[in-house]
Write a protein that holds these residues in place. Structure first.
Motif, mmCIF file in Angstrom:
data_model
loop_
_atom_site.group_PDB
_atom_site.id
_atom_site.type_symbol
_atom_site.label_atom_id
_atom_site.label_comp_id
_atom_site.label_asym_id
_atom_site.label_seq_id
_atom_site.Cartn_x
_atom_site.Cartn_y
_atom_site.Cartn_z
ATOM 1 N N THR A 76 -68.964 -34.431 -71.785
ATOM 2 C CA THR A 76 -68.850 -36.035 -71.720
ATOM 3 C C THR A 76 -68.994 -36.312 -73.112
ATOM 4 N N PRO A 77 -67.778 -36.585 -73.829
ATOM 5 C CA PRO A 77 -68.057 -36.983 -75.437
ATOM 6 C C PRO A 77 -68.852 -38.330 -75.445
ATOM 7 N N SER A 78 -68.918 -39.266 -74.537
ATOM 8 C CA SER A 78 -69.572 -40.519 -74.479
ATOM 9 C C SER A 78 -70.843 -40.626 -74.494
ATOM 10 N N LEU A 79 -71.674 -39.278 -74.362
ATOM 11 C CA LEU A 79 -72.975 -39.158 -74.681
ATOM 12 C C LEU A 79 -73.435 -39.243 -76.018
ATOM 13 N N MET A 80 -72.591 -38.777 -77.079
ATOM 14 C CA MET A 80 -72.793 -39.050 -78.382
ATOM 15 C C MET A 80 -72.944 -40.632 -78.804
ATOM 16 N N SER A 81 -73.212 -40.866 -79.948
ATOM 17 C CA SER A 81 -73.358 -42.137 -80.478
ATOM 18 C C SER A 81 -72.228 -42.577 -81.291
ATOM 19 N N ALA A 82 -72.180 -43.766 -81.370
ATOM 20 C CA ALA A 82 -71.011 -44.453 -82.215
ATOM 21 C C ALA A 82 -70.958 -43.919 -83.629
ATOM 22 N N GLU A 83 -72.157 -43.721 -84.038
ATOM 23 C CA GLU A 83 -72.209 -43.478 -85.343
ATOM 24 C C GLU A 83 -71.748 -42.094 -85.736
ATOM 25 N N PHE A 84 -72.105 -41.153 -84.659
ATOM 26 C CA PHE A 84 -71.659 -39.783 -85.102
ATOM 27 C C PHE A 84 -70.169 -39.885 -84.992
ATOM 28 N N TYR A 85 -69.488 -40.754 -84.312
ATOM 29 C CA TYR A 85 -67.827 -40.629 -84.196
ATOM 30 C C TYR A 85 -67.349 -41.291 -85.575
ATOM 31 N N ARG A 86 -68.139 -42.193 -85.929
ATOM 32 C CA ARG A 86 -67.549 -43.013 -87.203
ATOM 33 C C ARG A 86 -67.760 -41.849 -88.415
ATOM 34 N N HIS A 87 -68.833 -41.204 -88.603
ATOM 35 C CA HIS A 87 -69.115 -40.512 -89.472
ATOM 36 C C HIS A 87 -67.927 -39.307 -89.557
ATOM 37 N N LEU A 88 -67.873 -38.726 -87.958
ATOM 38 C CA LEU A 88 -66.940 -37.589 -87.979
ATOM 39 C C LEU A 88 -65.314 -37.949 -88.270
ATOM 40 N N LEU A 89 -64.994 -39.192 -87.864
ATOM 41 C CA LEU A 89 -63.448 -39.573 -88.087
ATOM 42 C C LEU A 89 -63.588 -39.868 -89.545
ATOM 43 N N GLU A 90 -64.380 -40.503 -90.269
ATOM 44 C CA GLU A 90 -64.103 -40.462 -91.653
ATOM 45 C C GLU A 90 -64.073 -39.458 -92.534
ATOM 46 N N LYS A 91 -64.830 -38.320 -92.048
ATOM 47 C CA LYS A 91 -64.671 -37.094 -92.949
ATOM 48 C C LYS A 91 -63.485 -36.444 -92.325
ATOM 49 N N GLN A 115 -71.540 -51.165 -72.384
ATOM 50 C CA GLN A 115 -70.342 -52.044 -73.000
ATOM 51 C C GLN A 115 -70.628 -52.174 -74.323
ATOM 52 N N ASP A 116 -71.738 -52.338 -74.918
ATOM 53 C CA ASP A 116 -72.031 -52.315 -76.244
ATOM 54 C C ASP A 116 -71.779 -50.997 -77.064
ATOM 55 N N LYS A 117 -72.026 -50.135 -76.400
ATOM 56 C CA LYS A 117 -71.966 -48.777 -77.093
ATOM 57 C C LYS A 117 -70.478 -48.531 -77.305
ATOM 58 N N PHE A 118 -69.600 -48.801 -76.154
ATOM 59 C CA PHE A 118 -68.108 -48.562 -76.097
ATOM 60 C C PHE A 118 -67.562 -49.551 -77.033
ATOM 61 N N ARG A 119 -68.096 -50.838 -77.411
ATOM 62 C CA ARG A 119 -67.256 -51.643 -78.458
ATOM 63 C C ARG A 119 -67.715 -50.882 -79.842
ATOM 64 N N ALA A 120 -68.751 -50.123 -80.156
ATOM 65 C CA ALA A 120 -69.031 -49.657 -81.232
ATOM 66 C C ALA A 120 -68.135 -48.406 -81.335
ATOM 67 N N PHE A 121 -67.886 -47.764 -80.159
ATOM 68 C CA PHE A 121 -66.754 -46.556 -80.190
ATOM 69 C C PHE A 121 -65.446 -46.983 -80.748
ATOM 70 N N ARG A 122 -65.186 -48.518 -80.354
ATOM 71 C CA ARG A 122 -63.700 -48.938 -80.789
ATOM 72 C C ARG A 122 -63.871 -49.357 -82.181
ATOM 73 N N LYS A 123 -64.902 -49.711 -82.578
ATOM 74 C CA LYS A 123 -65.061 -50.183 -84.225
ATOM 75 C C LYS A 123 -64.966 -48.969 -84.933
ATOM 76 N N ALA A 124 -65.528 -47.577 -84.290
ATOM 77 C CA ALA A 124 -65.585 -46.390 -85.187
ATOM 78 C C ALA A 124 -64.263 -45.708 -85.278
#
Length: 392
Positions: A76-91, A115-124
């Motif tokens: 379940t990837p959505s268990l991770m934080s949006a910050e995790f994905y922001r850093h991962l995708l940037e790298k 909802q707030d977490k998924f808005r952050a996923f989209r922003k990431a």
């Protein structure tokens, strides 16, 4: 190294192995989070570091191709934080450039939807969600071991729109324990009302190493399964969803780019615990990769020891190519074999195609124009068709 024009598009698969709960039908590499980490807290920083080290080991096989698509699955990837994905995708983008309109998909479950977490996923940078609903029927969700209910499932899709997602897939299963035709069709109709761009609709199968395999539930009989499939696909077609692959339906122009690259025999790097990949060398050699499965072992292993690479033997190429290519219902050129396998189709491949035509599994009219297209019979009896291409 200069890019060979014949190399296929390159995608990336990222595996996140943790779940809140292991479902009894699931044979994917998933592990309950609280079994392996203190207090159920996921090791985001350590896993991020290892993912990037893992990617570094396969970077040589990217050559100078850009990434065509990214798919983040699990678990379940959505268990991770949006910050995790922001850093991962940037790298990742620093290591391999993205095409301008890259599709980045993340799997998510309604039971983990905020909802707030998924808005952050989209922003990431994640721009496509695949929501694992499986059914809208409360008693069937319970039978499947899911942690969400009907209302949570509906709310997850609605909230994902509010969070900014314009490309959504809904995952549904049919042929569930005790499921009636009416319940299966109600699931399809409920999903259609939610208006996703893509709908994955597939039959439950009992896989080894699952709880359902050890304790098999009673599933609908074959005649009912046939009726569910027939009526469900007719309903999807009526509402503008085109079946372009065995278990995938989409609105026009909304096919999953990542799926298309898989099934067209494109290349993909796989990183994460248990991830698989398929890569092509500059000399035309094709090989598959797989990474160590258990998350604790993955985290504690040196990056250069994470991967097992196995070359695909020439004798196996006809089956490997067709096993992927025939999942799609589109017509394709016979010359695609040369293009993606880097050699002309062998005599046994041609003979197998002719036998398939005689059996009514491949269209004779397509073959006359040097293209291959499965008939409706071929789509229904795909396993029988693929057996013709097994190495002798």
């Amino acid at each position: 190294m200069p890019l060979a024009l014949s190399l296929p598009p390159l995608s990336l698969y990222i595996h996140l192995p943790w779940c809140v709960k292991k479902c009894p039908y699931c044979d994917f590499n998933s592990h309950q989070a609280d079994r392996f980490e203190d207090e159920g807290k996921l090791p985001e920083e350590a896993y991020l570091t290892q993912l990037l080290a893992d990617l570094d080991q396969d970077l040589a096989f990217a050559y100078d191709r850009k990434l065509h698509s990214i798919f983040i699955g699990g678990g379940t990837p959505s268990l991770m934080s949006a910050e995790f994905y922001r850093h991962l995708l940037e790298k990742i983008q620093e290591k391999i450039p993205f095409i301008d309109n890259i599709e980045i998909t993340m799997e998510a479950n309604p039971g983990t939807f905020e909802q707030d977490k998924f808005r952050a996923f989209r922003k990431a940078g994640i721009n496509r969600l695949s929501i694992g609903i499986q059914s809208f029927q409360p008693h069937l969700l319970k039978a499947l071991g899911r942690i969400h209910g009907r209302e949570e499932a509906i709310a997850a899709v609605e909230k994902s729109r509010i969070a900014g997602f314009e490309n959504i897939n809904i995952d549904l299963m049919h042929g569930l324990p005790g499921q009636s035709i009416e319940e299966a069709l109600d699931d399809v109709q409920t999903a259609i009302r939610l208006n996703p761009e893509h709908l994955s609709w597939y039959q439950l199968t009992i896989e080894p190493n699952t709880e359902f395999y050890r304790r098999p539930p009673t599933l609908p009989e074959d005649t009912m399964l046939w009726d569910i499939q027939e009526e469900g696909q007719a309903t999807l077609k009526e509402h503008g969803y085109r079946q372009y692959e065995i278990s995938a339906n989409s609105k026009i122009g909304k096919q999953a780019s990542h799926n298309l690259n898989y099934w067209r025999f494109g290349d993909y790097i796989g990183i994460g615990a248990g991830a698989h990949g398929k890569l092509t060398l500059m000399d035309g050699q094709i090989f598959r990769t797989r990474k160590t499965r258990h998350p604790n072992h993955y985290l504690s292993t040196l990056a250069e020891a994470l991967s097992i690479k196995e070359a695909i033997a020439t004798a196996d190429l006809p089956f490997e190519f067709m096993m992927n290519r025939l999942r799609l219902f589109e017509e394709f050129e016979l010359s695609d074999y040369n293009k993606f396998c880097y050699q002309p189709p062998p005599d046994n491949f041609i003979k197998s195609c002719i036998i398939a035509i005689d059996k009514g599994l491949i269209c004779a009219s397509s073959w006359e124009h040097n293209t291959i297209k499965t008939t409706e019979k071929g789509q229904l009896f795909l396993n029988d068709l693929l057996e013709l291409f097994l190495p002798i």
